[in-house]
Design a protein around this motif. Structure first.
Motif: not given
Length: 261
Positions: A14-19, A122-128
């Motif tokens: 619950x401490x993690x988030x998808x960005x 935060x787990x950070x992801x860029x555009x496709x």
């Protein structure tokens, strides 16, 4: 899995988030929401101009992850979205002169796990189509590349699924074996860090350490070093205090210079 283990895993995840930065397809957002819900992550953040079509997101989120679509956070600026987080793990498939060697998600989870008890992660992801740009990766404490054979590009939802699974597996394994690493203290958040990095850059430029054309290279290295250490709020204030003193001394020598905030 006994109930106590399940509760602890749920609390830590619950401490993690998808960005997600500028996702191009609403369906990928929906798939990411579904994965997040399956792995116990209850926060989905989008950084983009406009929120994608809700119905298209819900199509792949399904009913079980609809709550993440309904409560997703929307920001236009990445710095604003990451401001409350103490630790950011970014993803990148690209390598180059300005990108340092990075490890796989599994190799890095040992460094992420200690952060979960006292810090938002935060787990950070860029555009496709392009992934995260260098200016976005500068916010990251760590950068990871998912190992592949030949074809390095993965669908956004697939990349989210892999990182979420690796985090969940690592948490579950550590909790089940009662071998969870010693928790890291609460880190300064990204808002505090960005203010500090701005102060550091101004100071280094003032004393002549940063030279035109080389400032990005050196600041990237400094960001990676200090970001990897994980600075507490008190330590950030100390560094900014040193910067203020150096800038003050420089102004005494050159009274016409402007005052730093």
């Amino acid at each position: 899995m006994n109930e106590a283990v399940q509760d602890t895993v749920r609390e830590l995840m619950g401490q993690a988030a998808i960005v997600l930065v500028s996702p191009k397809f609403a369906e990928n957002v929906g798939s990411a929401a579904r994965v997040a819900a399956n792995m116990g992550i209850g926060r989905l953040i989008l950084v983009c101009r406009e929120v994608p079509d809700r119905e298209r997101m819900l199509t792949l989120a399904t009913a079980k992850a609809a709550h993440l679509i309904d409560t997703l956070e929307h920001h236009r600026e990445l710095g604003e979205a990451l401001a409350p987080f103490g630790w950011v793990l970014g993803t990148s498939a690209r390598q180059g002169r300005k990108r340092t060697t990075v490890n796989s998600p599994r190799q890095l989870m040992g460094e992420v796990l200690p952060q979960l008890k006292n810090n938002r992660v935060a787990l950070l992801f860029g555009p496709e189509d392009r992934g995260l740009a260098n200016e976005e990766l500068r916010y990251c404490n760590q950068i990871t590349t998912i190992p592949t054979v030949d074809f390095s590009s993965l669908n956004l939802a697939q990349a989210v699924a892999i990182l979420c699974h690796e985090l969940h597996y690592s948490v579950l394994d550590a909790v089940s074996r009662t071998a969870f690493p010693v928790s890291a203290p609460k880190q300064g958040d990204k808002q505090e860090l960005e203010a500090m990095f701005g102060h550091v850059e101004e100071t280094l430029a003032t004393i002549g350490f940063l030279k035109k054309g080389e400032d990005d290279y050196w600041m990237k290295s400094i960001r990676q070093f200090l970001g990897r250490i994980g600075l507490k709020s008190k330590e950030i204030k100390i560094i900014r205090g040193v910067c203020r003193q150096l800038l003050w001394q420089d102004r005494q020598k050159s009274p016409g210079k402007g005052k730093s905030e």
